[in-house]
Design a protein around this motif. Structure first.
Motif, PDB file in Angstrom:
ATOM      1  N   UNK A 118       0.831  -1.204   0.000  1.00  0.00           N
ATOM      2  CA  UNK A 118       0.000   0.000   0.000  1.00  0.00           C
ATOM      3  C   UNK A 118       0.865   1.254   0.000  1.00  0.00           C
ATOM      4  N   UNK A 119       1.939   1.250   0.782  1.00  0.00           N
ATOM      5  CA  UNK A 119       2.812   2.424   0.841  1.00  0.00           C
ATOM      6  C   UNK A 119       3.479   2.682  -0.507  1.00  0.00           C
ATOM      7  N   UNK A 120       3.866   1.627  -1.210  1.00  0.00           N
ATOM      8  CA  UNK A 120       4.491   1.800  -2.518  1.00  0.00           C
ATOM      9  C   UNK A 120       3.494   2.343  -3.535  1.00  0.00           C
ATOM     10  N   UNK A 121       2.259   1.882  -3.464  1.00  0.00           N
ATOM     11  CA  UNK A 121       1.247   2.373  -4.397  1.00  0.00           C
ATOM     12  C   UNK A 121       0.920   3.837  -4.137  1.00  0.00           C
ATOM     13  N   UNK A 122       0.873   4.231  -2.873  1.00  0.00           N
ATOM     14  CA  UNK A 122       0.618   5.636  -2.559  1.00  0.00           C
ATOM     15  C   UNK A 122       1.753   6.518  -3.048  1.00  0.00           C
ATOM     16  N   UNK A 123       2.986   6.042  -2.887  1.00  0.00           N
ATOM     17  CA  UNK A 123       4.125   6.824  -3.371  1.00  0.00           C
ATOM     18  C   UNK A 123       4.115   6.923  -4.891  1.00  0.00           C
ATOM     19  N   UNK A 225       6.814  -7.584   2.402  1.00  0.00           N
ATOM     20  CA  UNK A 225       6.180  -7.743   3.716  1.00  0.00           C
ATOM     21  C   UNK A 225       5.079  -6.708   3.854  1.00  0.00           C
ATOM     22  N   UNK A 226       3.961  -7.137   4.409  1.00  0.00           N
ATOM     23  CA  UNK A 226       2.841  -6.224   4.605  1.00  0.00           C
ATOM     24  C   UNK A 226       1.992  -6.728   5.762  1.00  0.00           C
ATOM     25  N   UNK A 227       1.524  -5.798   6.585  1.00  0.00           N
ATOM     26  CA  UNK A 227       0.667  -6.138   7.719  1.00  0.00           C
ATOM     27  C   UNK A 227      -0.782  -6.171   7.262  1.00  0.00           C
ATOM     28  N   UNK A 232       1.618 -10.384   9.826  1.00  0.00           N
ATOM     29  CA  UNK A 232       2.587 -10.092   8.781  1.00  0.00           C
ATOM     30  C   UNK A 232       2.422 -11.073   7.625  1.00  0.00           C
ATOM     31  N   UNK A 233       2.210 -10.524   6.438  1.00  0.00           N
ATOM     32  CA  UNK A 233       2.072 -11.333   5.236  1.00  0.00           C
ATOM     33  C   UNK A 233       3.343 -11.192   4.397  1.00  0.00           C
ATOM     34  N   UNK A 234       4.003 -12.312   4.133  1.00  0.00           N
ATOM     35  CA  UNK A 234       5.229 -12.325   3.339  1.00  0.00           C
ATOM     36  C   UNK A 234       4.950 -13.054   2.032  1.00  0.00           C
TER      37      UNK A 234
END
Length: 298
Positions: A118-123, A225-227, A232-234
């Motif tokens: 999600x953070x990468x998509x927002x960036x 990795x994502x919560x 934690x989902x890997x």
């Protein structure tokens, strides 16, 4: 009678030849020889452009030998140095010609990494023009498909042909699993596949965790990795090098080789429909067959 001027003692008159033609002074003859030597030497000496092309070719070969990406920053530092990068396009195209004609290879730009979290998509949304490449290249062969066989292109002998072929088979297998699972594979599911191969802890190359780290470092895999709900989902994805070096055609060839689907099982030219053409439905159907066999204990 007009006055006769006396010549200075330190400037002797130039000697005349037999036919009366005045000869050049020694200083002028020396300057003439120097300029002629410079012209003769300049024609045979390599130009600055040729030197930069050779540096880029050597950098590409050395990087590929160590499975390192050819980064634009490395090219700027090791090829151009303080001279600037205004001639990058000319040098790059000339280096490509040398690689194709002499080594049967060319530099192919790696695709940009996918934005999965999600953070990468927002960036990425904040970026006006997302780049399709990452200004990094690897070497790939330009030989015709008929020459791309293990007999003509055997595994490299460093450190050994057996080690290199085993490593190639392992990362091709894992990339195939990820591709057949829709492009991403959860870590528990990957562990389950490796357990079936008796490779959950060790492989013929190294420990399994170190081997996966090497594949990630060399660009064959991407680990995210994502919560999700506090857990934690890997997941594992196919990396940029894996997409270029193996790709869908490599996955299709591996599946065809394992399941024996060759001439007579596909269309008239022996190809399985969809394989090598980017048909995700066919690859997904093959993965369903694998999972059904796994559940049935085959």
């Amino acid at each position: 009678m007009p006055p006769v001027r006396k010549r200075q003692a330190n400037q002797p008159a130039p000697a005349d030849s037999d036919d009366g033609t005045p000869q050049p002074s020694p200083a002028r003859r020396q300057r003439t020889r120097s300029s002629s030597a410079a012209e003769d030497g300049g024609s045979g000496a390599p130009s600055n452009l040729d030197a930069m092309v050779k540096k880029m070719v050597r950098l590409a070969l050395a990087s590929e030998y160590a499975r390192l990406t050819i980064r634009r920053t490395d090219i700027n530092a090791k090829v151009f140095g303080e001279q600037g990068t205004r001639e990058f396009k000319v040098v790059f195209e000339q280096a490509q010609k040398e690689l194709r004609s002499r080594f049967g290879m060319e530099m192919v730009e790696l695709p940009a990494r996918e934005k999965t979290t999600i953070s990468q998509r927002r960036a990425a949304q904040k970026t006006d023009k997302p780049s399709s490449g990452n200004k990094s290249w690897i070497l790939t062969t330009t030989l015709p498909p008929s020459y791309q066989s293990s007999t003509i292109l055997p595994p490299t002998k460093a450190p050994s042909a057996s080690t290199e072929s085993t490593y190639t088979g392992l990362y091709s297998f894992i990339i195939a699993l990820i591709s057949l699972n829709g492009g991403s594979l959860a870590e528990p599911k990957l562990d389950r596949y490796l357990t079936r191969m008796n490779a959950e802890t060790h492989t013929p190359i190294d420990r399994t965790d170190k081997l996966l780290q090497r594949m990630i470092r060399e660009g064959y895999l991407v680990r995210t990795r994502e919560l999700d709900g506090g857990e934690e989902q890997i997941e594992f994805l196919v990396g940029p090098r894996g997409k270029v070096e193996v790709g869908t055609k490599g996955v299709a060839g591996l599946v065809r080789e394992v399941y024996g689907r060759g001439v007579g099982d596909g269309n008239a030219n022996g190809r399985v429909p969809g394989y090598g053409d980017g048909d995700e439905d066919v690859l997904g159907g093959e993965m369903t067959q694998i999972e059904e066999e796994e559940e049935g204990g085959v």
